[in-house]
Design an enzyme around this catalytic site. Sequence first.
Site, short mmCIF file in Angstrom:
data_model
loop_
_atom_site.label_atom_id
_atom_site.label_comp_id
_atom_site.label_asym_id
_atom_site.label_seq_id
_atom_site.Cartn_x
_atom_site.Cartn_y
_atom_site.Cartn_z
N CYS A 133 0.84 -1.20 0.00
CA CYS A 133 0.00 0.00 0.00
C CYS A 133 0.87 1.25 0.00
O CYS A 133 1.80 1.36 0.80
CB CYS A 133 -0.91 -0.02 1.22
SG CYS A 133 -1.94 1.47 1.40
N CYS A 191 -8.29 -5.83 -10.05
CA CYS A 191 -7.88 -4.74 -10.93
C CYS A 191 -7.51 -3.54 -10.05
O CYS A 191 -8.37 -2.82 -9.55
CB CYS A 191 -9.02 -4.39 -11.87
SG CYS A 191 -8.59 -3.18 -13.14
N CYS A 218 0.23 3.15 3.70
CA CYS A 218 0.72 2.67 5.00
C CYS A 218 1.83 1.64 4.88
O CYS A 218 2.44 1.27 5.89
CB CYS A 218 -0.45 2.08 5.80
SG CYS A 218 -1.16 0.58 5.06
N CYS A 248 -7.25 -1.51 1.23
CA CYS A 248 -6.18 -1.95 2.12
C CYS A 248 -6.77 -2.26 3.48
O CYS A 248 -7.49 -1.44 4.06
CB CYS A 248 -5.11 -0.87 2.24
SG CYS A 248 -3.83 -1.23 3.48
N CYS A 293 -5.13 0.49 6.34
CA CYS A 293 -5.49 1.91 6.40
C CYS A 293 -6.83 2.22 5.73
O CYS A 293 -7.29 3.35 5.77
CB CYS A 293 -4.39 2.76 5.77
SG CYS A 293 -4.20 2.54 3.98
#
Length: 277
Positions: A104, A176, A107, A153, A156
């Site tokens: 991510c 995707c 984070c 995610c 976060c």
Amino acid sequence: MTKIALLSFLLTFQSGTSLSSFSPISHLVVTARTTAVTHKSIYPQQHRHTVRLFAVPPVPTEKSDEEWKSELPSEVYYVLREEGTEPAFSSTLNDIKADGTFSCAGCGSPLFRTKSKFESGTGWPSFYAPLDAGAVDLSADFKLILPRTECSCASCGGHLGHVFDDGPRPTGQRYCMNGVAMSFRSDALEEEDSNLLESILHREASSSVPKPPLLTVIPLSLLYGGAAFGYGDSFIKGFLVAKKGGVSFPSTVFDIFPLALFVVCSYLALRGLVQLF
């Protein structure tokens, strides 16, 4: 490894983290570059911001919108926090084939591995499965009226992209993702810290695919199920009429169409339901 542990200790000491909770693995600081540069890119500049790469499932990251806006480049904030979408074919992550981890961009939590990446032809980085079921959260998205599966995610809550049922085996799913919402780190760089890489590989080996939300499965299954019922009923009625009139059935190839559509719609309805188990 000693230098990394010492650097992590100094950064931890400076940030005020207690020594009892200090871990040079879970607090390894890496610099992630988020860029989307092509010959038609609308993001011509490279941006750098510091994120933490977690080797184990991280504690949820909670920040205010003002904090995210001040920390993230504008294009990253637009996708992660405002649920935007980057232009197709604008991400450099599309071309990555080296073994490594996609994390991510907000984070630093590990999300996907190169092993599950495939070329979908859509213009966005695509994967058939996340690192494990705890890496991402799946929810229902009704912005286009018909439900879609949104992928975020798990640490976060940042928006990553959507999941579709047109991917390759073994899952048949296509995650995707927006490339600008992720950063990539090669396994070659992680060799400096074998424990970190080992932890990520362990999560990958013991991974399980997250189940889709009910609100994205049930409506479409009911829609396909209703269509299957209609086509099946049409085929049976045609058969009964032909039998009553003493006419051979099917007499033309068009008489078989309702049966073929019944099979297809039944498959689509059952495919979604199977994912819940």
